[in-house]
Design a protein around this motif. Structure first.
Motif, PDB file in Angstrom:
ATOM      1  N   UNK A  94       0.835  -1.203   0.000  1.00  0.00           N
ATOM      2  CA  UNK A  94       0.000   0.000   0.000  1.00  0.00           C
ATOM      3  C   UNK A  94       0.867   1.249   0.000  1.00  0.00           C
ATOM      4  N   UNK A  95       1.966   1.185   0.738  1.00  0.00           N
ATOM      5  CA  UNK A  95       2.868   2.348   0.776  1.00  0.00           C
ATOM      6  C   UNK A  95       3.495   2.583  -0.593  1.00  0.00           C
TER       7      UNK A  95
ATOM      8  N   UNK B 285      -1.291   4.373  -1.429  1.00  0.00           N
ATOM      9  CA  UNK B 285      -2.692   4.260  -1.024  1.00  0.00           C
ATOM     10  C   UNK B 285      -2.778   3.914   0.450  1.00  0.00           C
ATOM     11  N   UNK B 286      -3.964   4.127   1.018  1.00  0.00           N
ATOM     12  CA  UNK B 286      -4.152   3.634   2.376  1.00  0.00           C
ATOM     13  C   UNK B 286      -4.235   2.113   2.301  1.00  0.00           C
TER      14      UNK B 286
ATOM     15  N   UNK C  18       5.966   0.190  14.537  1.00  0.00           N
ATOM     16  CA  UNK C  18       7.279   0.686  14.144  1.00  0.00           C
ATOM     17  C   UNK C  18       7.052   1.799  13.137  1.00  0.00           C
ATOM     18  N   UNK C  19       7.973   2.733  13.048  1.00  0.00           N
ATOM     19  CA  UNK C  19       7.767   3.878  12.141  1.00  0.00           C
ATOM     20  C   UNK C  19       7.402   3.443  10.720  1.00  0.00           C
ATOM     21  N   UNK C  20       7.997   2.373  10.245  1.00  0.00           N
ATOM     22  CA  UNK C  20       7.711   1.958   8.868  1.00  0.00           C
ATOM     23  C   UNK C  20       6.282   1.428   8.674  1.00  0.00           C
ATOM     24  N   UNK C  21       5.589   1.224   9.781  1.00  0.00           N
ATOM     25  CA  UNK C  21       4.187   0.798   9.663  1.00  0.00           C
ATOM     26  C   UNK C  21       3.266   1.971   9.322  1.00  0.00           C
ATOM     27  N   UNK C  22       3.788   3.187   9.453  1.00  0.00           N
ATOM     28  CA  UNK C  22       3.006   4.366   9.087  1.00  0.00           C
ATOM     29  C   UNK C  22       1.731   4.489   9.904  1.00  0.00           C
TER      30      UNK C  22
END
Length: 476
Positions: free
Chosen positions: A80-81, A85-86, A197-201
């Motif tokens: 998705x990233x 998109x969401x 985690x930050x990469x999970x947005x």
RNA sequence: GGCGCGGUAGCCAAGUGGUAAGGCCGGGCUCUGCAAAAGCCCCAUGCGUCGGUUCAAUUCCGACCCGCGCCUCCA
């Protein structure tokens, strides 16, 4: 006679019967992770589950088929990233694509199709129960892990003896199995809840242990518990899910509910090979349904090809195999047309559910039905069907009607639809014009010109098939 | 190494303690101006190898050879 099916846990052929207290057969199947188009290997598994369900239903059993959608994990989040998109938008679009493919392949929609994201509270509740009962622990970062050593009979499905296992340095995805890195007490422990985690947005859900997202295995435990209860009749999936996924599901559900006997029967289907190789993106041999239909194959032909091997034997998928399927289906269609004519049935009546659901006759197809019930022996069943097709017969209309009913039920069980429109390729105007001219020449018995025009059509890539009253065109 | 699956005709693929279903391809024939389609017919003395049990084994037992899968997030 009940259906007998091989069970992975007991490794025995066992009858599929309703439990005395129940009137519905509950089956849970691990569904797709919606981060891209499903490939035909995925579909082999889903089609086999579909045939099992249909066979149970034709056998008179009421089935509740639950198949989940995995819409949150590393791959969906990354996907998705990358697509900008969401997560919800991204997974919804791939879920839609999956449904379209399923419909084209003649898969019955499951009665319930739960999504992981829609069952976060249930997953959290299950994890809480596991922590409370001492089967799980919270790591420093807020992740929660299942404590494998707390589950005495862990490994009973896959028959892996953990004490003799040398811990692999990497998993099959090529990632390191490092207990320390993940703050796990043991490398065998697996994540129930993954801290944010930050990469999970934006993809984070609140939990008693802080924001994060559920692990993969817990979703199936939570959703099967929600929709089928602590114990149910059959659980299915590809062989690769046997360990660790299904093993972990058993541990999670049985340890959280305190009830043993999670799934009474385990149905695992062997993998698909492509041209003798394991399918993989790097080898470029991943077929999707779309790639095959764009080559001119119909979804039914693909379905036939995918069920032409026994479910416990790896099937080598080749383009030649789909061509084989096409020829076999055509032969069956031609034969069935004649049978229907003798019986006085229309093709529409043949396809109508009434024909197969309300009549008990099997006609000459009784052996084929017996074979299908014996460990879901689809290739054997197909062989039996064609044995009847090859028989010399001079049937009375009544005998033919029995055969029609039997065949209709069998094909319904296999999910094979006859008389569906062939993949149509639009005919270029100039080709249509050549064909019209040739037909006219033939009518006036100008055969020299007709042959010349046939040749021109061949050069244009088309073959003209003459009938008594007209003609068809097919691409070469 | 552990666990599992498999080796049957050119290809695919069932099955059984008594001597190999079926599909595809191929060949022959019928039909049709031609071509195709369709129909009919033919197509494994053989079931990875070597032993054993048996009146009889592809089918049971043992050993071996080969291929594949899984052994921590792949259907």
């Amino acid at each position: 006679m009940p259906i007998f099916l091989h069970d992975t846990m007991s490794r025995e052929l066992r009858p599929l019967l309703l439990k005395p207290s129940r009137d519905v057969f509950g089956m849970y199947c691990c569904g797709p992770t919606v981060y891209g188009p499903a490939h035909i290997g995925n579909f082999r598994t889903f089609i086999l589950q579909d045939v099992l369900r249909r066979t149970l239903e034709v056998g008179g059993m009421q089935v509740k088929h639950v198949r989940n959608i995995t819409d949150v994990d590393d791959k969906t989040i990354r996907g998705s990233q990358a697509a900008g998109q969401t997560l919800a938008t991204f997974t919804a679009s791939w879920t839609k694509k999956f449904h379209e493919d399923c419909q084209a392949l003649g898969l019955l929609a499951p009665h319930v199709e739960p999504s992981a994201v829609a069952h976060i509270p249930q997953q959290i509740a299950m994890i809480e129960a596991l922590v409370k009962r001492g089967h799980a622990y919270v790591a420093k970062d807020g992740s929660v892990y299942f404590k494998v050593c707390s589950c005495a009979d862990y490994g009973k499905l896959s028959h892996l003896d953990r004490s003799k296992l040398a811990t692999q340095t990497t998993n099959s995805a090529g990632e390191a199995n490092d207990a320390d890195e993940y703050d796990r007490e043991s490398a065998a422990d697996f994540a129930l809840w993954k801290s944010w985690k930050p990469e999970d947005g934006e993809n984070r859900w609140a939990s008693p242990w802080g924001d994060g997202r559920p692990g993969w295995h817990i979703e199936c435990s939570a959703m099967s518990l929600q929709h089928l209860g602590a114990t149910f009749d059959l659980h299915g999936g590809g062989v690769d899910l046997c360990f660790p996924h299904h093993e972990n599901e058993i541990a999670q559900t049985e340890c959280s509910t305190g009830v043993k006997g999670f799934a009474a029967h385990w149905f695992h289907s062997a993998h698909l090979l492509v041209d003798g190789d394991k399918m993989s993106k790097s080898k470029g041999n991943l077929y999707t349904l779309e790639q095959l239909t764009s080559k001119g194959f119909t979804p039914m032909e693909v379905r036939y090809a995918l069920i032409s091997g026994h479910y416990r034997t790896p099937l080598n998928f080749t383009l030649h195999g789909v061509e084989n399927a096409r020829s076999a289906l055509t032969k069956l269609e031609r034969w069935t047309e004649r049978l229907l004519a003798t019986a006085g049935f229309s093709q529409a009546e043949f396809a109508a559910p009434l024909v197969h659901e309300t009549q008990t006759a099997w006609g000459r197809f009784a052996p084929a039905w017996e074979t299908l019930q014996s460990d879901l022996n689809i290739p054997g069943c197909l062989g039996q069907i064609f044995t009847v097709v090859g028989e010399k017969d001079s049937l009375t209309p009544e005998q033919a009607r029995q055969d029609v009913v039997g065949l209709a039920k069998l094909l319904h069980a296999l999910g094979l639809q006859l008389f569906t429109a062939k993949a149509t390729t639009s005919i270029p105007p100039e080709v249509a014009e050549l064909a019209a001219q040739r037909w006219a020449a033939k009518q006036t018995k100008n055969f020299a010109q007709a042959d010349q025009l046939r040749q021109a059509l061949t050069q244009a890539g088309w073959t003209m098939l003459d009938r008594k009253d007209g003609y068809d065109l097919k691409p070469n």
